[in-house]
Design a protein around this motif. Sequence first.
Motif, PDB file in Angstrom:
ATOM      1  N   TYR A  23       0.850  -1.199   0.000  1.00 37.13           N
ATOM      2  CA  TYR A  23       0.000   0.000   0.000  1.00 37.13           C
ATOM      3  C   TYR A  23       0.886   1.250   0.000  1.00 37.13           C
ATOM      4  O   TYR A  23       0.902   2.026   0.978  1.00 37.13           O
ATOM      5  N   PRO A  24       1.646   1.492  -1.077  1.00 39.81           N
ATOM      6  CA  PRO A  24       2.630   2.595  -1.068  1.00 39.81           C
ATOM      7  C   PRO A  24       2.020   3.990  -1.031  1.00 39.81           C
ATOM      8  O   PRO A  24       2.718   4.961  -0.755  1.00 39.81           O
ATOM      9  N   LYS A  25       0.704   4.081  -1.288  1.00 35.78           N
ATOM     10  CA  LYS A  25       0.074   5.412  -1.258  1.00 35.78           C
ATOM     11  C   LYS A  25      -0.513   5.734   0.117  1.00 35.78           C
ATOM     12  O   LYS A  25      -0.929   6.863   0.368  1.00 35.78           O
ATOM     13  N   ALA A  26      -0.582   4.729   0.985  1.00 34.60           N
ATOM     14  CA  ALA A  26      -1.191   4.942   2.312  1.00 34.60           C
ATOM     15  C   ALA A  26      -0.278   5.800   3.179  1.00 34.60           C
ATOM     16  O   ALA A  26       0.942   5.659   3.142  1.00 34.60           O
ATOM     17  N   PRO A  27      -0.846   6.701   3.992  1.00 32.09           N
ATOM     18  CA  PRO A  27      -0.017   7.526   4.885  1.00 32.09           C
ATOM     19  C   PRO A  27       0.666   6.658   5.941  1.00 32.09           C
ATOM     20  O   PRO A  27       0.131   5.624   6.358  1.00 32.09           O
ATOM     21  N   TRP A  58     -10.455 -10.361  13.459  1.00 31.24           N
ATOM     22  CA  TRP A  58      -9.938 -10.321  12.088  1.00 31.24           C
ATOM     23  C   TRP A  58     -10.990  -9.733  11.151  1.00 31.24           C
ATOM     24  O   TRP A  58     -10.686  -8.930  10.274  1.00 31.24           O
ATOM     25  N   SER A  59     -12.243 -10.143  11.360  1.00 33.05           N
ATOM     26  CA  SER A  59     -13.349  -9.622  10.543  1.00 33.05           C
ATOM     27  C   SER A  59     -13.475  -8.104  10.734  1.00 33.05           C
ATOM     28  O   SER A  59     -13.661  -7.344   9.778  1.00 33.05           O
ATOM     29  N   GLU A  60     -13.322  -7.659  11.981  1.00 34.73           N
ATOM     30  CA  GLU A  60     -13.389  -6.221  12.285  1.00 34.73           C
ATOM     31  C   GLU A  60     -12.247  -5.467  11.585  1.00 34.73           C
ATOM     32  O   GLU A  60     -12.433  -4.365  11.061  1.00 34.73           O
ATOM     33  N   LEU A  61     -11.071  -6.098  11.572  1.00 29.58           N
ATOM     34  CA  LEU A  61      -9.893  -5.500  10.932  1.00 29.58           C
ATOM     35  C   LEU A  61     -10.107  -5.334   9.421  1.00 29.58           C
ATOM     36  O   LEU A  61      -9.798  -4.297   8.836  1.00 29.58           O
ATOM     37  N   MET A  62     -10.652  -6.397   8.783  1.00 22.14           N
ATOM     38  CA  MET A  62     -10.923  -6.340   7.335  1.00 22.14           C
ATOM     39  C   MET A  62     -11.988  -5.294   7.015  1.00 22.14           C
ATOM     40  O   MET A  62     -11.905  -4.586   6.017  1.00 22.14           O
ATOM     41  N   THR A  63     -12.994  -5.189   7.894  1.00 24.19           N
ATOM     42  CA  THR A  63     -14.048  -4.178   7.700  1.00 24.19           C
ATOM     43  C   THR A  63     -13.447  -2.782   7.799  1.00 24.19           C
ATOM     44  O   THR A  63     -13.764  -1.887   7.007  1.00 24.19           O
ATOM     45  N   SER A  64     -12.543  -2.608   8.750  1.00 23.22           N
ATOM     46  CA  SER A  64     -11.878  -1.305   8.924  1.00 23.22           C
ATOM     47  C   SER A  64     -11.047  -0.956   7.687  1.00 23.22           C
ATOM     48  O   SER A  64     -11.082   0.176   7.194  1.00 23.22           O
ATOM     49  N   LEU A  65     -10.321  -1.958   7.170  1.00 21.98           N
ATOM     50  CA  LEU A  65      -9.498  -1.748   5.970  1.00 21.98           C
ATOM     51  C   LEU A  65     -10.388  -1.364   4.780  1.00 21.98           C
ATOM     52  O   LEU A  65     -10.087  -0.433   4.026  1.00 21.98           O
ATOM     53  N   CYS A  66     -11.515  -2.078   4.644  1.00 24.58           N
ATOM     54  CA  CYS A  66     -12.421  -1.804   3.520  1.00 24.58           C
ATOM     55  C   CYS A  66     -13.114  -0.447   3.645  1.00 24.58           C
ATOM     56  O   CYS A  66     -13.492   0.157   2.646  1.00 24.58           O
ATOM     57  N   SER A  67     -13.267   0.021   4.878  1.00 22.26           N
ATOM     58  CA  SER A  67     -13.904   1.341   5.055  1.00 22.26           C
ATOM     59  C   SER A  67     -12.951   2.464   4.642  1.00 22.26           C
ATOM     60  O   SER A  67     -13.351   3.615   4.505  1.00 22.26           O
ATOM     61  N   LYS A  68     -11.648   2.102   4.447  1.00 20.65           N
ATOM     62  CA  LYS A  68     -10.652   3.112   4.053  1.00 20.65           C
ATOM     63  C   LYS A  68      -9.952   2.712   2.753  1.00 20.65           C
ATOM     64  O   LYS A  68      -8.756   2.941   2.587  1.00 20.65           O
ATOM     65  N   GLN A  69     -10.703   2.088   1.849  1.00 18.45           N
ATOM     66  CA  GLN A  69     -10.093   1.643   0.579  1.00 18.45           C
ATOM     67  C   GLN A  69      -9.346   2.760  -0.122  1.00 18.45           C
ATOM     68  O   GLN A  69      -8.276   2.548  -0.679  1.00 18.45           O
ATOM     69  N   ASP A  70      -9.950   3.956  -0.131  1.00 23.99           N
ATOM     70  CA  ASP A  70      -9.338   5.084  -0.854  1.00 23.99           C
ATOM     71  C   ASP A  70      -7.995   5.456  -0.246  1.00 23.99           C
ATOM     72  O   ASP A  70      -7.088   5.919  -0.943  1.00 23.99           O
ATOM     73  N   VAL A  71      -7.857   5.246   1.055  1.00 21.91           N
ATOM     74  CA  VAL A  71      -6.607   5.580   1.748  1.00 21.91           C
ATOM     75  C   VAL A  71      -5.548   4.515   1.460  1.00 21.91           C
ATOM     76  O   VAL A  71      -4.377   4.818   1.237  1.00 21.91           O
ATOM     77  N   SER A 105      -5.707   1.289  -0.876  1.00 25.41           N
ATOM     78  CA  SER A 105      -5.405   0.824  -2.230  1.00 25.41           C
ATOM     79  C   SER A 105      -6.676   0.581  -3.031  1.00 25.41           C
ATOM     80  O   SER A 105      -7.651   0.024  -2.521  1.00 25.41           O
ATOM     81  N   SER A 106      -6.634   0.953  -4.301  1.00 23.25           N
ATOM     82  CA  SER A 106      -7.774   0.699  -5.194  1.00 23.25           C
ATOM     83  C   SER A 106      -7.870  -0.798  -5.532  1.00 23.25           C
ATOM     84  O   SER A 106      -8.904  -1.276  -5.959  1.00 23.25           O
ATOM     85  N   LYS A 107      -6.756  -1.534  -5.319  1.00 19.72           N
ATOM     86  CA  LYS A 107      -6.720  -2.955  -5.717  1.00 19.72           C
ATOM     87  C   LYS A 107      -7.595  -3.839  -4.825  1.00 19.72           C
ATOM     88  O   LYS A 107      -7.871  -4.985  -5.163  1.00 19.72           O
ATOM     89  N   ASP A 145      -2.946  -7.676  -5.639  1.00 22.87           N
ATOM     90  CA  ASP A 145      -1.663  -7.146  -6.129  1.00 22.87           C
ATOM     91  C   ASP A 145      -1.231  -5.917  -5.332  1.00 22.87           C
ATOM     92  O   ASP A 145      -2.058  -5.224  -4.731  1.00 22.87           O
ATOM     93  N   PHE A 146       0.060  -5.639  -5.389  1.00 23.67           N
ATOM     94  CA  PHE A 146       0.581  -4.391  -4.817  1.00 23.67           C
ATOM     95  C   PHE A 146      -0.014  -3.219  -5.590  1.00 23.67           C
ATOM     96  O   PHE A 146      -0.176  -3.296  -6.814  1.00 23.67           O
ATOM     97  N   ASP A 147      -0.312  -2.155  -4.891  1.00 21.17           N
ATOM     98  CA  ASP A 147      -0.784  -0.942  -5.569  1.00 21.17           C
ATOM     99  C   ASP A 147       0.394  -0.306  -6.310  1.00 21.17           C
ATOM    100  O   ASP A 147       1.561  -0.576  -6.002  1.00 21.17           O
ATOM    101  N   ASP A 148       0.084   0.526  -7.290  1.00 20.61           N
ATOM    102  CA  ASP A 148       1.153   1.204  -8.037  1.00 20.61           C
ATOM    103  C   ASP A 148       1.824   2.244  -7.140  1.00 20.61           C
ATOM    104  O   ASP A 148       1.167   2.903  -6.324  1.00 20.61           O
ATOM    105  N   LYS A 149       3.126   2.389  -7.334  1.00 21.46           N
ATOM    106  CA  LYS A 149       3.867   3.396  -6.557  1.00 21.46           C
ATOM    107  C   LYS A 149       3.371   4.798  -6.925  1.00 21.46           C
ATOM    108  O   LYS A 149       3.038   5.048  -8.096  1.00 21.46           O
TER     109      LYS A 149
END
Length: 602
Positions: free
Chosen positions: A254-258, A288-301, A303-305, A325-329
């Motif tokens: 996730y190279p674009k994530a802060p 783990w389910s909570e973690l994945m939900t949290s990640l999905c709530s911040k997709q824009d932050v 990765s688009s992948k 896949d890895f997001d683009d740099k």
Amino acid sequence: MKWLTLISFIFLLSSARSRNLQRTARDADHKSPIAHRFNDLKEETFKAVTMITFAQYLQKCSYEGLSKLVKDVVDLAHKCVANEDAPECSKPLPSIFLDEICQVDKLRDSYGDMADCCGKADPERNQCFLSFKVDQPDFIPPYQRPAADVICKEYKDERVLLLGHFVYTVARRNPFLHAPAILGLAAEYENALKSCCPESDIGACLDAKVQHISAIKERAKHIGVQQEHGCRILNKYGERTFQANKLSRMSQKYPKAPFAELVKMVHDVKDVYKECCEGDMVECVDDWSELMTSLCSKQDVFSSKIKPCCDMPVVERTKCILEADFDDKPDNLPSLVEKYIQDKEVCKSYEANHDAFLSEFVYEYSRRHPEFSTQLILRVTKGYETLLDKCCKTDNPAECYGNAVEELNKHIKESEDLVKTNCELFNTHGKADFLKGLLVRYTKKMPQVSTDTLLEIGKKMTAVGKKCCSLPEEKRMSCSEHYLSIIIEDMCKRQESTPINDQVSHCCNELYSYRRPCFTAMGVDTKYVPPPFDPMMFNFDEKMCSAPPAEREEGQLKLLINLIKRKPQMTEEQLKTIAEGFTAMMEKCCKQSDVDACLGEE
């Protein structure tokens, strides 16, 4: 080891506090952990995860036997949902499961010394039970698939029972596989049945899916090995090393994530992984389910992948996100040389907050180098830290660390050259010669290891070559060093109970990221004294001609290992001469009517 923190204490502390505050708040709302988790997961998933937990601890028990224990726990959950103040409802979940296990009749008759764990207090009791888990045990017979029409009828009439049997079967064979992965595999299995059972020729459809279903079983083993390795890093090297490795990997992905978001995610992953590694599968699945939900709530932050993954059902989401896949740099990332080498204030920044400075270095370096292994990135970081420790004490630090790029490039060159050389060998000479080369090198490094174990290690390393050298060049290093780390960790685990030699012991005590280069650089064990000559080590008989090809080849590889064990100092030229003589002997004798006589004479 201080460098291994690699995580800013400021971020970690705020993240830890936020998560602990969340948990404290949740626990205040839920006096009863079991009621809380039951409400989160709902009955069907709670039952499945309860079955997984018991099947992983009590691997010899029948499905029917474990179903009684599952019923006891589910009945308690219902009671606690109705009244959180009821007796036993405030107990931690792991204690509820272990208390249930310790009440099993004749536990000692089936499990021997494991019954002694019941005399310990938590958490030692749990650690004791975990030590008795057996991966892929031989006391469980191979799975036999029922007839196609039987499976479909059972799926139609007794779906929950069929899937219950599936998770039981996978869990007891793979006691270190985390429950979210088992639930994901069960979803795949159900999808195969859903698509086949309405077909006119169920058998043909399921036969076409057999490869898919057996692939599910293989992947269960594969994921289990990886997750056990993650738990071993966490337990043996500690949270800092685990988090350093995860920070590097997630910065690549996730190279674009802060930076702050990634540090928080890494900390949360560590927390959940800890629950999973301790066998606490109900909390593992829920968090783990909570973690994945949290990640999905911040997709824009992040990765688009991961967008397609986040549209999937919760159970299938994890596998998709992990395999995405890895997001683009990001475009136009500035060179790190200016900030970390040319800046006159480097020492000031480093000394003001050592850990924050290095953790940000890992983040910045990783997001620019998705082609590097995380272990290499940690070696580069350690090299940079060593340089700063030395240079910041001098009168002219900038001049001292001015050659940092050249110094750090040595680590990169070693890793790149190794991958290049090995993949050229594998792709040019093929699997058989690659394996022989490995066996020669590793028998010389550790001749004390049994012939069968050396052959097993050689085959595993060859499988790494096959898997990783077929990938695009930019993915080879990460792939090979990851899998080699798992093989080396397995060797080091054996070394703990059965010491091999001083140099293996030295490499196993290295920092996590330095062990692979240490094993690669290891030379012939000069202290080794070959055992007295044993003719049975070189037993030539008619089977060497008549056995199936795979068996013949294995016999010849064992002869090669035993030969090196006798003469570890043997040169490549001497080996080549002996190999040619052996081939000539086999060609001659396998054509004779009395093979044994010919072999004896030769």
